[in-house]
Design an enzyme around this catalytic site. Sequence first.
Site, short mmCIF file in Angstrom:
data_model
loop_
_atom_site.label_atom_id
_atom_site.label_comp_id
_atom_site.label_asym_id
_atom_site.label_seq_id
_atom_site.Cartn_x
_atom_site.Cartn_y
_atom_site.Cartn_z
N ARG A 133 -33.14 -42.64 -2.36
CA ARG A 133 -32.35 -41.42 -2.14
C ARG A 133 -33.18 -40.15 -2.09
NH1 ARG A 133 -28.62 -44.81 -5.07
NH2 ARG A 133 -26.71 -44.98 -3.89
N SER A 184 -30.75 -48.58 -12.09
CA SER A 184 -29.58 -49.23 -11.49
C SER A 184 -29.48 -50.66 -12.02
CB SER A 184 -29.73 -49.30 -9.96
OG SER A 184 -29.94 -48.03 -9.41
N GLY A 185 -28.34 -51.29 -11.78
CA GLY A 185 -28.19 -52.70 -12.15
C GLY A 185 -27.00 -52.98 -13.03
N GLY A 186 -26.05 -52.05 -13.08
CA GLY A 186 -24.92 -52.16 -14.00
C GLY A 186 -23.97 -53.31 -13.70
N ASP A 236 -14.66 -50.02 -12.58
CA ASP A 236 -15.94 -49.61 -11.99
C ASP A 236 -15.89 -48.16 -11.51
OD1 ASP A 236 -18.58 -49.74 -11.11
OD2 ASP A 236 -18.00 -50.37 -9.09
CA CA Z 1 -20.76 -49.49 -10.73
#
Ligand code: CA
Length: 570
Positions: free
Chosen positions: A138, A197-199, A308
């Site tokens: 990003r 990241s990786g939730g 989520d």
């Molecule tokens: Ca999520």
Amino acid sequence: MALPLIGRGWVRLPALAFASAAVLAAPAAAQSLADLRNDAATAGDVATYGMGWGQQRHSALKQVTPANVKRLVPVWNLSLDHSANASTQPLVIDGTMYVATHSHTLAIDAASGRQLWKTPIELPADVNGYLCCGIHSRGLAALNGFLYRTTLDAHVVALSMKDGKQVWKVKAADYKQGYSMTHAPLIAGGVLITGISGGEYGTRGFLNGWDLKTGEKKWHRWTTAGAGDKGADTWKPGMADTGGAPTWLTGTYDPELDLVYWGTGNGGPWNPATRGGDSLHICSMLAIRPGTGEIVWTYQFSPGDPYDYDGTNEPVLADLAIDGKPTKVLMQANRNGFFYVLDRTSGKLLRANQFAKKVNWASGIDMASGRPIDTPMTAAVRKTEEQTEVIEVWPSAFGGKNWMPMSFDPGRKLAFFNTVNLGMKVKYVKQARPGGPNWWLGLELAGFAAPEDGMRGSLVAWDPVAGKKVWEVNSKAPNWSGVLSTAGGLVFVGTQTGQFKAHDAKTGKELWSFQTGSGITGLPIAWEHKGTQYITVTSGAATVYGALAGDPELANVPAGSSVWTFAVMR
Ligand code: CA
Ligand code: CA
């Protein structure tokens, strides 16, 4: 539910790229901490992700206006040479543009569009098999001649702005455990700060502070309240250790308060009854001291979060008159469908107004407690791990607004952002944590529900003080780009079908459109060079939305990413 793997775009480009770098040599970058601090006020350069530490994504430039935007034409286009997602924000510093992709970092002569250097990111050949949620980068941070970025295999890298040579590289986490990184780092309080990241993979979220010069780790802060932490009792025993709360988007910084604001994502798994309780600090805003990582205050948008909804969307900083009193605020258009205004000195809730067209998970936010008011559907979901029926939830897991950042025009005191108007059909099931890189949701996704009018998204102008929409422009497919507003009175946005558009900031009326050749998920910027205002955006879409949402509008949009730069024809 496996995500499609998006093209292996990281074939290493060898000596060729470096050879041209030696000939051209980018200008020396004289960039300092003051440049970061003043970035929003210095309209010529873009030195930070968000066009300022407060991430307002608003430009003071006025050359391009509603009267002349019809003459906005492309000045140059440069291929990024891959078919992954180009959801990135370039920086422009001293006449050079810097762009991060999932596979490379590159420098471009900003006026001509000529590539100056291009440095590959060395990624393990099997990394694709471990990625949760998208192949992209990003953006970048920059200071004192160095660029900083993150990598898909969860490393943090420093490069020389001059020639792209790697200065240091450190590992933040093990990608084989489902960790990855796609966000731009934040430089704040003399420290380089990154998230993770990786939730969706049963990981545990954290933030790190790194030494800018050496890459040495200065601090590490878990984002779930584990054993011994305050709030540990908001989890079933042991669940916080794999409880999510990833920090997958870049935070903001208030240098006067010396506070960094960083949002956290969903709990792991999504099924709230598996975790138990509020699951602190999932779906929250954390205010931290950048020097130490100490948590100063927290606010949880979606306690226990079954859907989520994350809380990672950009926390935009502004000074607003709230009930007649000048107030330092933090604004977030949350995925859960409500637009929040917090007092950023204390985390106190000031406003929480529904912006999403349809919300059926909560009937509102209780201003005294700061907690959502559950509808019977949500109350039932919290109670039982195993549900017998499929329920239809609005907004869907894509949220009322996804990650694509909004802009805030401090003159008009309006926020501009892209909404998503979709529901999802889900059934909650017991699921043990899978081994290896697999989604851990604790629910079955039966599909998405489109709105009756077929308008799956909109561009909204929002008054954060009144808590109201000022205008709204509907679209069949939701826009998945960042928003840029300018003092010239324009709002720039890209569509997933490839049009880069300018809207009138006053009315929302579309004034200009240009087809860029692939869907736009990039973050547009405005900058100035030798008296000319330029607008730049990356084109190139390969998104999770495109892969999962079954949007008929996107059936014939090709991949292929590039950088476009525009100016008004004289
Ligand atoms: Ca999520
Ligand atoms: Ca600037």
